[in-house]
Design a protein around this motif. Structure first.
Motif, PDB file in Angstrom:
ATOM      1  N   VAL A   1      19.124 -17.780  28.504  1.00 22.43           N
ATOM      2  CA  VAL A   1      19.441 -16.630  27.661  1.00 22.43           C
ATOM      3  C   VAL A   1      18.150 -15.937  27.234  1.00 22.43           C
ATOM      4  CG1 VAL A   1      20.523 -15.869  25.519  1.00 22.43           C
ATOM      5  CG2 VAL A   1      21.551 -17.722  26.836  1.00 22.43           C
ATOM      6  N   SER A   2      17.167 -16.722  26.797  1.00 20.17           N
ATOM      7  CA  SER A   2      15.876 -16.157  26.394  1.00 20.17           C
ATOM      8  C   SER A   2      15.248 -15.390  27.546  1.00 20.17           C
ATOM      9  CB  SER A   2      14.924 -17.273  25.947  1.00 20.17           C
ATOM     10  OG  SER A   2      15.361 -17.874  24.770  1.00 20.17           O
ATOM     11  N   ASN A   3      15.266 -15.995  28.724  1.00 19.47           N
ATOM     12  CA  ASN A   3      14.642 -15.382  29.893  1.00 19.47           C
ATOM     13  C   ASN A   3      15.291 -14.038  30.228  1.00 19.47           C
ATOM     14  OD1 ASN A   3      12.571 -15.793  31.919  1.00 19.47           O
ATOM     15  ND2 ASN A   3      14.225 -15.932  33.413  1.00 19.47           N
ATOM     16  N   LEU A   4      16.617 -13.982  30.108  1.00 21.30           N
ATOM     17  CA  LEU A   4      17.331 -12.739  30.404  1.00 21.30           C
ATOM     18  C   LEU A   4      16.934 -11.646  29.409  1.00 21.30           C
ATOM     19  CD1 LEU A   4      19.491 -11.349  32.144  1.00 21.30           C
ATOM     20  CD2 LEU A   4      21.196 -12.136  30.495  1.00 21.30           C
ATOM     21  N   ILE A   5      16.855 -11.990  28.118  1.00 23.98           N
ATOM     22  CA  ILE A   5      16.492 -11.008  27.096  1.00 23.98           C
ATOM     23  C   ILE A   5      15.034 -10.563  27.276  1.00 23.98           C
ATOM     24  CG2 ILE A   5      16.216 -10.610  24.620  1.00 23.98           C
ATOM     25  CD1 ILE A   5      18.466 -12.656  24.178  1.00 23.98           C
ATOM     26  N   VAL A   6      14.168 -11.525  27.585  1.00 19.58           N
ATOM     27  CA  VAL A   6      12.742 -11.216  27.780  1.00 19.58           C
ATOM     28  C   VAL A   6      12.565 -10.164  28.868  1.00 19.58           C
ATOM     29  CG1 VAL A   6      10.555 -12.126  28.672  1.00 19.58           C
ATOM     30  CG2 VAL A   6      11.814 -13.411  26.937  1.00 19.58           C
ATOM     31  N   TYR A   7      13.210 -10.393  30.014  1.00 23.24           N
ATOM     32  CA  TYR A   7      12.948  -9.502  31.151  1.00 23.24           C
ATOM     33  C   TYR A   7      13.828  -8.258  31.159  1.00 23.24           C
ATOM     34  CZ  TYR A   7       9.478 -12.702  32.688  1.00 23.24           C
ATOM     35  OH  TYR A   7       8.329 -13.451  32.732  1.00 23.24           O
ATOM     36  N   LEU A   8      14.913  -8.261  30.400  1.00 23.11           N
ATOM     37  CA  LEU A   8      15.617  -7.007  30.170  1.00 23.11           C
ATOM     38  C   LEU A   8      14.740  -6.096  29.311  1.00 23.11           C
ATOM     39  CD1 LEU A   8      18.048  -5.132  30.257  1.00 23.11           C
ATOM     40  CD2 LEU A   8      19.014  -6.390  28.312  1.00 23.11           C
ATOM     41  N   THR A   9      14.106  -6.688  28.303  1.00 23.99           N
ATOM     42  CA  THR A   9      13.169  -5.924  27.468  1.00 23.99           C
ATOM     43  C   THR A   9      12.003  -5.397  28.297  1.00 23.99           C
ATOM     44  OG1 THR A   9      13.716  -7.332  25.567  1.00 23.99           O
ATOM     45  CG2 THR A   9      11.693  -6.025  25.432  1.00 23.99           C
ATOM     46  N   ALA A  10      11.450  -6.262  29.157  1.00 20.76           N
ATOM     47  CA  ALA A  10      10.326  -5.851  30.001  1.00 20.76           C
ATOM     48  C   ALA A  10      10.729  -4.708  30.926  1.00 20.76           C
ATOM     49  CB  ALA A  10       9.828  -7.040  30.820  1.00 20.76           C
ATOM     50  N   LEU A  11      11.945  -4.768  31.484  1.00 27.32           N
ATOM     51  CA  LEU A  11      12.418  -3.703  32.374  1.00 27.32           C
ATOM     52  C   LEU A  11      12.572  -2.385  31.614  1.00 27.32           C
ATOM     53  CD1 LEU A  11      13.463  -2.726  35.105  1.00 27.32           C
ATOM     54  CD2 LEU A  11      15.731  -3.607  34.475  1.00 27.32           C
ATOM     55  N   ILE A  12      13.123  -2.452  30.413  1.00 24.81           N
ATOM     56  CA  ILE A  12      13.277  -1.236  29.596  1.00 24.81           C
ATOM     57  C   ILE A  12      11.900  -0.634  29.292  1.00 24.81           C
ATOM     58  CG2 ILE A  12      13.986  -0.358  27.341  1.00 24.81           C
ATOM     59  CD1 ILE A  12      16.265  -2.439  27.424  1.00 24.81           C
ATOM     60  N   CYS A  13      10.940  -1.489  28.949  1.00 26.69           N
ATOM     61  CA  CYS A  13       9.581  -1.011  28.667  1.00 26.69           C
ATOM     62  C   CYS A  13       8.954  -0.391  29.912  1.00 26.69           C
ATOM     63  CB  CYS A  13       8.709  -2.148  28.159  1.00 26.69           C
ATOM     64  SG  CYS A  13       9.153  -2.759  26.518  1.00 26.69           S
ATOM     65  N   ALA A  14       9.188  -0.995  31.085  1.00 29.90           N
ATOM     66  CA  ALA A  14       8.636  -0.457  32.329  1.00 29.90           C
ATOM     67  C   ALA A  14       9.237   0.914  32.642  1.00 29.90           C
ATOM     68  CB  ALA A  14       8.898  -1.427  33.478  1.00 29.90           C
ATOM     69  N   ILE A  15      10.530   1.055  32.391  1.00 33.01           N
ATOM     70  CA  ILE A  15      11.189   2.357  32.608  1.00 33.01           C
ATOM     71  C   ILE A  15      10.601   3.411  31.678  1.00 33.01           C
ATOM     72  CG2 ILE A  15      13.381   3.600  32.400  1.00 33.01           C
ATOM     73  CD1 ILE A  15      14.776   1.016  33.309  1.00 33.01           C
ATOM     74  N   ILE A  16      10.332   3.019  30.431  1.00 31.94           N
ATOM     75  CA  ILE A  16       9.718   3.948  29.476  1.00 31.94           C
ATOM     76  C   ILE A  16       8.332   4.385  29.966  1.00 31.94           C
ATOM     77  CG2 ILE A  16       8.764   4.151  27.136  1.00 31.94           C
ATOM     78  CD1 ILE A  16      11.045   2.319  26.201  1.00 31.94           C
ATOM     79  N   ILE A  17       7.569   3.425  30.508  1.00 32.36           N
ATOM     80  CA  ILE A  17       6.238   3.754  31.041  1.00 32.36           C
ATOM     81  C   ILE A  17       6.349   4.733  32.198  1.00 32.36           C
ATOM     82  CG2 ILE A  17       4.257   2.806  32.308  1.00 32.36           C
ATOM     83  CD1 ILE A  17       4.561   0.260  30.653  1.00 32.36           C
ATOM     84  N   VAL A  18       7.308   4.510  33.096  1.00 32.25           N
ATOM     85  CA  VAL A  18       7.508   5.400  34.235  1.00 32.25           C
ATOM     86  C   VAL A  18       7.883   6.803  33.760  1.00 32.25           C
ATOM     87  CG1 VAL A  18       9.014   5.883  36.209  1.00 32.25           C
ATOM     88  CG2 VAL A  18       8.057   3.597  35.887  1.00 32.25           C
ATOM     89  N   LEU A  19       8.792   6.874  32.791  1.00 30.18           N
ATOM     90  CA  LEU A  19       9.215   8.174  32.268  1.00 30.18           C
ATOM     91  C   LEU A  19       8.062   8.894  31.558  1.00 30.18           C
ATOM     92  CD1 LEU A  19      12.750   7.277  30.847  1.00 30.18           C
ATOM     93  CD2 LEU A  19      12.223   8.527  32.955  1.00 30.18           C
ATOM     94  N   ALA A  20       7.242   8.118  30.858  1.00 35.17           N
ATOM     95  CA  ALA A  20       6.130   8.711  30.113  1.00 35.17           C
ATOM     96  C   ALA A  20       5.029   9.216  31.042  1.00 35.17           C
ATOM     97  CB  ALA A  20       5.560   7.700  29.122  1.00 35.17           C
ATOM     98  N   THR A  21       4.778   8.472  32.120  1.00 43.69           N
ATOM     99  CA  THR A  21       3.695   8.844  33.038  1.00 43.69           C
ATOM    100  C   THR A  21       4.176   9.704  34.193  1.00 43.69           C
ATOM    101  OG1 THR A  21       4.014   6.816  34.345  1.00 43.69           O
ATOM    102  CG2 THR A  21       2.429   6.721  32.521  1.00 43.69           C
ATOM    103  N   LYS A  22       5.509   9.750  34.368  1.00 40.64           N
ATOM    104  CA  LYS A  22       6.127  10.483  35.486  1.00 40.64           C
ATOM    105  C   LYS A  22       5.609   9.984  36.838  1.00 40.64           C
ATOM    106  CE  LYS A  22       6.877  14.635  32.705  1.00 40.64           C
ATOM    107  NZ  LYS A  22       6.646  16.089  32.559  1.00 40.64           N
TER     108      LYS A  22
END
Length: 307
Positions: free
Chosen positions: A39-60
Motif C-alpha cells: 500500500v505504501s509503495n503504491l501511494i509513494v509512486y502514485l505521488t511520484a507520477l503526479i509530481c512527474a506530470i506536473i514537471i512535464v506540464l511546467a517545462t512543456k
C-alpha cells in the motif's frame, strides 16, 4: 571560476543533494510502516507520477517514451518494494548495507557493457575508491542499529531477509545504469526520463498491489501519518531528478564521474547520520568512521579521473 570548475562543482553538489533527498525518502518510507508495504509503495509512486506530470506540464517537455527511463523505473521499484518491506520489518542494517553495494553493481555493468577505456593504474585506483566507499557505507549502516558490537550479537539481522536482500543492490544498480544510458547515451532530457521512470514505477507498484495487496486497506487520509508515503513520493522523485541532472552535467570523458554519482545516489545513510547528530545529538564511532571513509573513497575515486 572557470566553466570546467563550475561544471565540476555543479555535478558534485547536485549529486550530493540527491543523497539528501533519497535519505528523506527512506526516512518517510520507514515512518510509513503503520501500513502494508504494498500500500505504501503504491501511494509513494502514485505521488511520484503526479509530481512527474506536473514537471512535464511546467517545462512543456517530456511527453515521449524512453525505453531506458522506463527500465530504470521498473528495476528501481522492484528494489524499492524489497527496501520498504525490509524497513518496516525493522531490518535497517540489511537495507543500508546491501543498498551500499548498488554502486559496485553499476560499475560492473559499466565495465561489461560500456567497456570504458581505463589505464591499468586508473582502473586500479577506481576499484580501490569504490571498495573504500562501500566499506564506509557499510560501517555507517551499522550505526543505525547500535554499531558493530550489536551486529556481532546477531540480533540486528533476521537472516531470512538475506535471501531477498541482493535484489536491492541489483535493482538500484540497474536503475543507476539505465538512468545513465538515458541521459548520456540517448541524450534524453530530465523530464522525459523522469516521467517514464515514474510511470514504470507506478505500474510495478500497481501490479504488486493488485496481485498481493487488495486485502490491505488504504490509510485514513484525515490522519497526519497518512502523509508519510506521500512525502516519500515527493522526495524520491526529487532525488531522481537531481541524480539525472548530475549525470547530465558530468563530462562523459570517463565513467568515473558517473560512478561517483551512483555512489552518492545510494549513500542516503550518511545524511541520516548527520541529521541524528545535529537534531538528536546522537553519534556513534561507526557512523563517524563510516562517513569519513566514504569521503576518502570518493576522493580516491575522483583522483582516478586525472590519471
Amino acid at each position: 571560476m572557470s566553466a570546467f570548475t563550475q561544471r565540476k562543482a555543479n555535478w558534485l553538489f547536485i549529486g550530493a543533494l540527491s543523497t539528501v533527498f533519497f535519505a528523506f525518502y527512506g526516512f518517510f518510507g520507514k515512518l510509513s510502516g503503520f501500513q502494508h508495504p504494498l500500500v505504501s509503495n503504491l501511494i509513494v509512486y502514485l505521488t511520484a507520477l503526479i509530481c512527474a506530470i506536473i514537471i512535464v506540464l511546467a517545462t512543456k517537455r517530456g511527453v515521449a517514451f524512453s525505453k531506458y527511463g522506463f527500465l530504470s523505473g521498473a528495476t528501481s521499484n522492484i528494489a524499492s518494494m524489497m527496501m520498504l518491506y525490509t524497513l518496516v520489518s525493522n531490518q535497517v542494517l540489511v537495507v543500508f548495507s546491501f543498498v551500499s553495494f548498488a554502486s559496485v553493481v553499476f560499475f560492473l555493468i559499466i565495465l561489461v557493457v560500456d567497456k570504458p577505456r581505463f589505464s591499468g593504474r586508473q582502473e586500479s585506483i577506481a576499484v580501490v575508491g569504490i571498495l573504500v566507499a562501500v566499506v564506509g557505507l557499510f560501517l555507517a549502516s551499522t550505526s543505525t542499529v547500535g554499531g558493530i558490537k550489536h551486529l556481532l550479537n546477531g540480533s540486528a539481522i533476521n537472516w531470512q531477509f538475506l535471501v531477498i536482500a541482493p535484489i536491492m543492490p541489483i535493482g538500484f544498480g540497474a536503475w543507476a545504469y539505465f538512468s545513465f544510458v538515458a541521459i548520456k547515451k540517448e541524450d534524453e532530457n530530465v523530464p522525459t526520463v523522469c516521467l517514464n521512470y515514474s510511470l514504470a514505477s507506478f505500474v510495478v507498484a500497481a501490479v504488486g498491489y493488485l496481485l498481493f495487496g487488495l486485502r490491505f486497506p488504504f490509510p485514513d487520509f484525515s490522519q497526519i501519518r497518512a502523509s508519510y508515503p506521500i512525502l516519500a513520493g515527493v522526495f524520491v522523485l526529487g532525488g531522481v531528478v537531481l541524480a539525472l541532472r548530475s549525470y547530465q552535467l558530468t563530462s562523459g570523458q570517463s565513467r568515473i564521474e558517473e560512478t561517483m554519482v551512483a555512489i552518492l545516489a545510494n549513500a542516503e545513510v550518511i545524511p541520516l547520520i548527520l541529521l541524528s547528530y545535529f537534531i538528536l545529538g546522537e553519534i556513534t564511532i561507526e557512523g563517524l568512521v563510516g562517513a569519513v571513509t566514504v569521503f576518502i573513497g570518493l576522493s580516491i575515486l575522483n583522483s582516478a579521473r586525472s590519471e
